[in-house]
Design a protein around this motif. Structure first.
Motif, mmCIF file in Angstrom:
data_model
loop_
_atom_site.group_PDB
_atom_site.id
_atom_site.type_symbol
_atom_site.label_atom_id
_atom_site.label_comp_id
_atom_site.label_asym_id
_atom_site.label_seq_id
_atom_site.Cartn_x
_atom_site.Cartn_y
_atom_site.Cartn_z
ATOM 1 N N ASP A 52 0.889 -1.155 0.000
ATOM 2 C CA ASP A 52 0.000 0.000 0.000
ATOM 3 C C ASP A 52 0.927 1.204 0.000
ATOM 4 O OD1 ASP A 52 -2.222 1.749 0.281
ATOM 5 O OD2 ASP A 52 -2.035 1.684 2.457
ATOM 6 N N ASN A 53 0.695 2.151 -0.906
ATOM 7 C CA ASN A 53 1.614 3.273 -1.044
ATOM 8 C C ASN A 53 0.838 4.587 -1.147
ATOM 9 O OD1 ASN A 53 3.892 4.783 -1.412
ATOM 10 N ND2 ASN A 53 4.338 4.032 -3.453
ATOM 11 N N PRO A 54 0.514 5.221 -0.005
ATOM 12 C CA PRO A 54 -0.116 6.541 -0.045
ATOM 13 C C PRO A 54 0.940 7.625 -0.255
ATOM 14 C CG PRO A 54 0.070 5.796 2.220
ATOM 15 C CD PRO A 54 0.617 4.689 1.349
ATOM 16 N N MET A 55 0.603 8.620 -1.094
ATOM 17 C CA MET A 55 1.554 9.688 -1.395
ATOM 18 C C MET A 55 0.817 11.024 -1.459
ATOM 19 S SD MET A 55 3.475 7.604 -4.445
ATOM 20 C CE MET A 55 1.886 6.987 -5.053
ATOM 21 N N PRO A 56 1.269 12.031 -0.692
ATOM 22 C CA PRO A 56 0.663 13.354 -0.810
ATOM 23 C C PRO A 56 1.152 14.051 -2.077
ATOM 24 C CG PRO A 56 2.383 13.367 0.858
ATOM 25 C CD PRO A 56 2.272 11.966 0.362
ATOM 26 N N VAL A 57 0.235 14.720 -2.762
ATOM 27 C CA VAL A 57 0.573 15.490 -3.959
ATOM 28 C C VAL A 57 -0.083 16.866 -3.858
ATOM 29 C CG1 VAL A 57 0.870 13.466 -5.442
ATOM 30 C CG2 VAL A 57 -1.357 14.550 -5.301
ATOM 31 N N ASP A 58 0.437 17.808 -4.614
ATOM 32 C CA ASP A 58 -0.113 19.160 -4.660
ATOM 33 C C ASP A 58 -1.528 19.083 -5.231
ATOM 34 O OD1 ASP A 58 -0.755 21.809 -5.221
ATOM 35 O OD2 ASP A 58 1.229 22.286 -5.994
ATOM 36 N N ASP A 59 -2.477 19.719 -4.550
ATOM 37 C CA ASP A 59 -3.865 19.692 -5.026
ATOM 38 C C ASP A 59 -4.186 20.822 -6.000
ATOM 39 O OD1 ASP A 59 -4.123 21.946 -3.444
ATOM 40 O OD2 ASP A 59 -5.646 21.102 -2.116
#
Length: 142
Positions: free
Chosen positions: A95-102
């Motif tokens: 499982d790989n959650p990643m924050p990105v610019d919205d």
């Protein structure tokens, strides 16, 4: 299970951990301790490339930080099937959650879940992956 098999399973699990830590920390040279020089890596299911390790390593170093500045793998079950003394097929759930610019001054989370399929071989430096196929089972926020 004899002591050699227990030792092999622990070392293979360590290869999986080194892989995810290298990717998450952006420690690209650490990948040299994960893959054989002639390894083939396939990230096409998640929108990446399929190529030899020599091409994939710099691609990861350029593309992952550009699109996903923070990464954090969680590895679940790891299934190891030995093919003789020096070869193994390994499947590791991830499982790989990643924050990105919205695009609005904040962040949103994109997440990929799936299985890493490795073909591993025992080398003079220990177990290494000679083939990785990233199988994407689900995506969220993409």
């Amino acid at each position: 299970m004899d002591l050699q098999e227990i030792s092999d399973r622990l070392e293979i699990a360590d290869v999986i951990t080194r892989y995810t830590r290298a990717i998450d920390a952006g420690d690209w040279d650490r990948l040299d301790t994960v893959f054989t020089a002639d390894a083939h890596i396939d990230y096409t299911e998640s929108g990446g490339i399929a190529a030899g390790f020599a091409e994939v390593k710099p691609w990861l170093a350029e593309m992952l930080p550009a699109f996903f500045p923070a990464r954090m793998h969680t590895i679940g079950q790891v299934d190891v099937v030995f093919d003789g003394d020096d070869d193994a097929r390994v499947v590791a759930y991830f499982d790989n959650p990643m924050p990105v610019d919205d695009g609005k001054g904040g962040t949103r989370i994109v997440e990929i879940g799936g299985m890493y399929h490795h073909e591993m071989v025992r080398t003079e430096h220990g177990w290494r992956s000679r083939r990785l196929h990233e199988q994407v089972v689900w995506k969220r926020g993409i």
